[in-house]
Write a protein that holds these residues in place. Structure first.
Motif, short mmCIF file in Angstrom:
data_model
loop_
_atom_site.label_atom_id
_atom_site.label_comp_id
_atom_site.label_asym_id
_atom_site.label_seq_id
_atom_site.Cartn_x
_atom_site.Cartn_y
_atom_site.Cartn_z
N HIS A 1 9.63 8.37 2.70
CA HIS A 1 8.87 9.62 2.49
C HIS A 1 9.83 10.75 2.18
O HIS A 1 10.34 11.42 3.07
CB HIS A 1 8.03 9.93 3.74
CG HIS A 1 7.02 8.88 4.05
ND1 HIS A 1 5.97 8.59 3.21
CD2 HIS A 1 6.90 8.03 5.12
CE1 HIS A 1 5.24 7.64 3.73
NE2 HIS A 1 5.79 7.25 4.89
N ASN B 1 -0.46 14.14 0.82
CA ASN B 1 0.29 12.89 0.60
C ASN B 1 -0.61 11.76 1.07
O ASN B 1 -0.75 11.48 2.26
CB ASN B 1 1.60 12.89 1.41
CG ASN B 1 2.45 11.67 1.08
OD1 ASN B 1 1.99 10.72 0.44
ND2 ASN B 1 3.68 11.69 1.54
N GLU C 1 0.87 -1.18 0.00
CA GLU C 1 0.00 0.00 0.00
C GLU C 1 0.90 1.22 0.00
O GLU C 1 1.76 1.36 0.87
CB GLU C 1 -0.91 0.01 1.22
CG GLU C 1 -1.92 1.16 1.18
CD GLU C 1 -2.90 1.09 2.33
OE1 GLU C 1 -3.63 2.08 2.50
OE2 GLU C 1 -2.93 0.06 3.04
N CYS C 2 0.66 2.12 -0.98
CA CYS C 2 1.58 3.26 -1.20
C CYS C 2 2.99 2.73 -1.40
O CYS C 2 3.97 3.31 -0.89
CB CYS C 2 1.52 4.26 -0.07
SG CYS C 2 0.07 5.35 -0.15
N CYS D 1 -0.33 8.75 0.89
CA CYS D 1 0.31 7.56 1.44
C CYS D 1 0.47 7.68 2.96
O CYS D 1 0.67 6.67 3.65
CB CYS D 1 1.69 7.37 0.79
SG CYS D 1 1.56 6.89 -0.94
N ASP E 1 5.86 8.33 -2.26
CA ASP E 1 4.62 8.98 -1.86
C ASP E 1 3.71 9.24 -3.06
O ASP E 1 4.18 9.41 -4.20
CB ASP E 1 4.94 10.30 -1.17
CG ASP E 1 5.76 10.09 0.08
OD1 ASP E 1 5.24 9.46 1.00
OD2 ASP E 1 6.93 10.54 0.11
N ALA E 2 2.41 9.26 -2.76
CA ALA E 2 1.39 9.63 -3.75
C ALA E 2 0.91 11.03 -3.41
O ALA E 2 0.13 11.21 -2.48
CB ALA E 2 0.24 8.63 -3.73
#
Length: 914
Positions: free
Chosen positions: A110, A161, A74-75, A163, A141-142
């Motif tokens: 990050h 962010n 996830e992320c 994530c 990061d998204a």
């Protein structure tokens, strides 16, 4: 022999990797199966540090390996389980086994850069600048920007962010870290937010606010204390890492110098309330700004559209007020200027009567003031409170002396409008005392019969015998000082208790004739006074009015205003010229009155000018005079050469008419006809016979080549004793283009050009001191040939517009001919001319010429060939004229008339108006 040994193996140890290897993360997220030797297989084995090692059971066959991946990312962070599928092929048989899974832990990293744009200044109205927010993810990061909220001064950016965001936090913007606009306090170039994750295992990122633009995380730029976008200035307690969102506000200064524009009517009108004498005004206008319409300038203007009210002034009506320009509220207490939405405002208030001027000005958020818009505000009194009338009033006629002989003549009575008012009424613009409301009492009234229009000056109504014995419906109008009016109705019951209206029957008759005693037909004779009648004289010139009441005053007025050209010729110009020069005075005061064409009470060359314009067909009437004048036959001229030394009676007035008047005669004077040849009635056949010869004008005979320009003189032949001439010269417009007409003996004003008709009209008067030579040109034509043409075929003399004729000094008339040099004149034949006037409404004159006295017939037909009118007899040689009246035709529209002799027939068309 078969190999039944199962392979044995040793799997690699579990490992941890960072998420910032994009190719590896992409392989993990495919979650597929890869054969040994594929790039994906090699990448996963490299991340593990070693491959699956087969320790036994592979000696007697082949072993194939396939790597399988199951991700829980996830992320781009989490873990991936790896296991192998082992396939052993021996003796034609295959055995497949799966190993235990090996876990690869993917650690989050990050690290990212955010660039928030610098403040800007807009100097070009048009659109907001594009957002220059820049996002650069260095780790896993998204990052996603929120929708910027565009204000006219502030633009706010929010970056999340996802994530690191925890759904338990709710709206991420409220927990966002507020990024300062100038972290270093050393100028402003925009802000880079640099996020670094030096150790993915500790769950803590290093954050830097960089405003020098190098995007290098310097130690002095690191931030550890943050301001959050909420009143508590706190981070989201549920978030593992609270720095998951960022908010930044960019300042945009708008350099707007464009003035806002007001859209409003130039003039508005409201009617006052007759009870309050004011008008409740509600006037809406709008305003806009081409720049500010795209951005909001401040909170006030956001609430009120793009522009704000600056001020509304008023210039009160200077005829009613003397205060000059003032603020609206200072002139109208309680007046309002309310915002109506969508850049519109409404001005309201109770305004007094007057023609005021509103002056409006607005401003935009940049402090630009609009041009002052002036609106004419007309608050007008347009109504009157209706008066209250008596229901009826009884009026008795009284004997009245109308002629001053001290004896009653007829019954009459005058009723005052104010006598029918039952109670006082008040209005904003009345004439009398004020009441408690500030209104004035109405004192101006008029009265009229309900069948005639009101007249504000008719303060009374005369009643006569015709009203006796019945009710007369009337209207009583109240008028204010502004000219407004309203009315009430009443009835007058008229009685003749003193028998003042016993009728006495009278009679008026007379005859209208010329000085030569020719009866004048088709004269409208009007009777006014005690009775109103009208009749039209017939061929005998008689008129009469019978059955009228005697004892009343009457006026008789004859009028005929048709056929101005009737009886008018160039010889009249000759006689008027002789009179002006004193060579030969006109023989009677009637002829002198006829010579006064411009009605100036004198005879001058100006009369000749106006008369000649009618002869030349330039005018159909005399601008300042009538066609006929009618003078009382009983009038005596005390000076025969100055008929105007006394008032000339053109109306017969009878006071206290006796029973009968039988000699109300008039002398008819045809204006412009001093030679006495007018056709006064339809029975007259006026012959302008020739004096035994003809008068010719000559033209050089020539053949013109195409395109040739020539001067063609029109010269005279046999001038001896000729005093004047007139004619129409027709030219073929297809063959010749008329370039100019040069004056000669005929000066400017003695001829006229009708290019659309292809005609030139001429009226020439010989000089009083002699006769010009035969070789002198009357006029000279300047023409251009449109094709090869013989002049003889292109020119002809006619009476189409101006009748052709020549006159000697005794007034005898001669034929006019067109001769071509070197040729003898052709034998004359009868000729039918166009009727004058045409079209006609009441009467017209048909002209025709005969080379000798002979029997002839003139007939008029309609379109169906039905005979409507005919005149036959022995006619004189020369030009003959016959008057034809509408009443004798009983038809309308297009008609035809025919001249017929023993050897000649010609037909022309004329139009009779309805």
């Amino acid at each position: 022999m078969q190999d039944k040994t199962v392979p044995s193996w040793i799997v690699p140890n579990p490992v941890s990797v960072r998420c910032d290897n994009p190719a590896l993360i992409e392989t993990f997220t495919k979650a597929g199966s890869y054969l040994k030797g594929s790039p994906e297989y090699q990448m996963v084995v490299q991340a593990l540090g070693s491959d699956l090692r087969i320790t036994g059971g592979a000696d007697c066959g082949t072993v194939d390996l396939k790597l399988n991946l199951e991700d829980r990312l996830e992320c781009n962070a989490g873990y991936v389980d790896v296991y192998w599928t082992i396939t052993k092929n021996a003796g034609g048989k295959a055995v497949t086994l799966n190993t235990q899974p090996v876990r690869i832990t993917v650690l989050p990293v990050h690290e990212y850069n955010l660039f928030f744009p610098a403040d800007q200044v807009i100097t070009q109205c048009g659109s907001m600048p594009d957002s220059s927010l820049a996002l650069e993810a260095l780790g896993c990061d998204a990052l996603a920007p929120g929708t910027p909220e565009c204000y006219t001064i502030y633009r706010t950016y929010t970056v999340v962010n996802w994530c690191q965001y925890d759904e338990a936090c709710g709206d991420p913007a409220q927990w966002a870290v507020v990024v300062p606009r100038d972290p270093g306090n050393d100028g402003f170039d925009g802000v880079h937010v640099l996020v670094r994750d030096r150790s993915p295992f500790d769950g803590i990122e290093e954050i830097y606010f960089d405003d020098n633009g190098n995007r290098t995380p310097d130690a002095f730029e690191r931030v550890s204390n943050f301001t959050y976008n909420n009143q508590q200035n706190s981070a989201c307690p549920q978030a593992e890492n609270p720095q998951f969102a960022w908010v930044y506000t960019q300042l945009i200064r708008v350099a707007d110098t464009e003035k806002p524009v007001i859209a409003a009517a130039d003039s508005i009108t409201f009617a006052t309330n007759p009870e309050t004498c004011t008008a409740q005004v509600s006037f809406t206008f709008s305003a806009g700004d081409n720049c500010a319409s795209l951005i909001r300038l401040n909170s006030q203007l956001t609430d009120q559209g793009n522009v704000a009210m600056n001020a509304v002034w008023i210039v009160p009506d200077p005829l009613r007020f003397s205060m000059g320009t003032v603020l609206l509220q200072d002139f109208i207490p309680g007046a309002g200027v309310a915002y109506a939405g969508n850049n519109k405002w409404t001005i309201t208030g109770a305004f007094p009567e007057g023609r005021h001027i509103l002056k409006i000005q607005v401003s935009d958020g940049c402090g630009n003031l609009s041009e002052i818009k002036s609106v004419n505000l007309n608050v007008l009194d347009q109504t009157v409170v209706p008066p209250i009338c008596l229901g009826s009033l009884s009026v008795n006629l009284m004997p009245i002396d109308t002629n001053g002989d001290n004896r009653p003549d007829k019954g009459a009575m005058v009723v005052l409008a104010s006598s029918l008012i039952a109670s006082p009424s008040f209005d904003c613009n009345g004439q009398g005392p004020l009441n408690e409301k500030g209104q004035r009492q109405m004192l101006k009234f008029s009265i009229n019969r309900d069948t005639v229009p009101e007249d504000m000056n008719a303060s009374n109504l005369p009643l006569v015998c015709a009203d006796a014995g019945g009710y007369v419906p009337v209207e009583v109008h109240a008028w204010d000082q502004s000219g407004n009016h309203s009315y009430c109705t009443s009835f007058l019951f008229v009685t003749d208790n003193q028998n003042a209206c016993i009728p006495r029957i009278g009679f008026i008759e007379g005859q209208i004739s010329t000085e030569e005693n020719h009866r004048v037909e088709d004269v409208e004779v009007l009777l006014s006074g005690g009775a109103n009648q009208m009749m039209v004289t017939r061929v005998d010139g008689q008129y009469y009015f019978e059955g009228i009441d005697s004892g009343y005053d009457y006026s008789v007025y004859p009028s005929k205003n048709t056929d101005y050209a009737n009886g008018v010729t160039t010889f009249d110009l000759v006689l008027i010229q002789q009179h002006i020069l004193g060579q030969k005075l006109l023989s009677s005061p009637f002829k002198i009155i006829a010579a006064d064409v411009n009605n100036s009470r004198s005879v001058t060359t100006l009369d000749m000018v106006q008369l000649r314009r009618v002869i030349l067909n330039l005018e159909s009437r005399f601008p300042n005079n009538r066609s006929w004048r009618f003078i009382s036959a009983s009038h005596t001229f005390t000076d025969r050469y100055n008929p105007w030394n006394r008032t000339i009676p053109e109306v017969l007035n009878y006071n206290d008419l006796p029973d009968t008047i039988r000699h109300g005669n008039f002398i008819g004077v045809k204006v412009g006809d001093v030679s006495g040849n007018v056709a006064a009635n339809s029975q007259m056949i006026r012959s302008r016979g020739h004096a035994g010869g003809s008068f010719a004008v000559s033209v050089p005979h020539a053949e013109l080549p195409e395109g040739a320009v020539r001067r063609i003189p029109i010269t005279a032949s046999g001038w001896g004793g000729i005093s004047g001439c007139q004619f129409t010269l027709d030219y073929d417009r297809e063959a010749l283009t008329l370039l100019d007409v040069e004056p000669g003996l005929a000066e400017e004003g003695a001829f006229a050009v009708f290019d659309d008709e292809g005609a030139i009209t001429l009226s020439y008067v010989a000089p009083p001191d002699g006769v010009a030579s035969d070789t002198s040109a009357l006029i000279t034509l300047v023409v251009q040939a449109n094709y090869r043409v013989d002049v003889k075929q292109a020119l002809r003399l006619s009476s189409r517009l101006t009748p052709s004729a020549a006159y000697d000094r005794e007034g005898r008339e001669f034929f006019m001919e067109l001769a071509f040099e070197g040729e003898t004149s052709q034998a004359r034949t009868p000729e039918l001319y166009q009727n004058v006037p045409n079209p006609f409404a009441e009467e017209t004159v048909i002209r025709f010429a005969l080379p000798e006295a002979q029997q002839a017939e003139i007939s008029v037909y309609d379109l169906k060939g039905r005979l409507l009118w005919r005149k036959e007899g022995l006619f004189e040689s020369g030009v003959n004229e016959i008057l034809v009246r509408k009443s004798g035709l009983n038809a309308k529209g297009v008609l035809f008339y025919t001249l017929k002799t023993a050897s000649f027939t010609a037909t022309k068309k004329m139009l009779l108006l309805d």
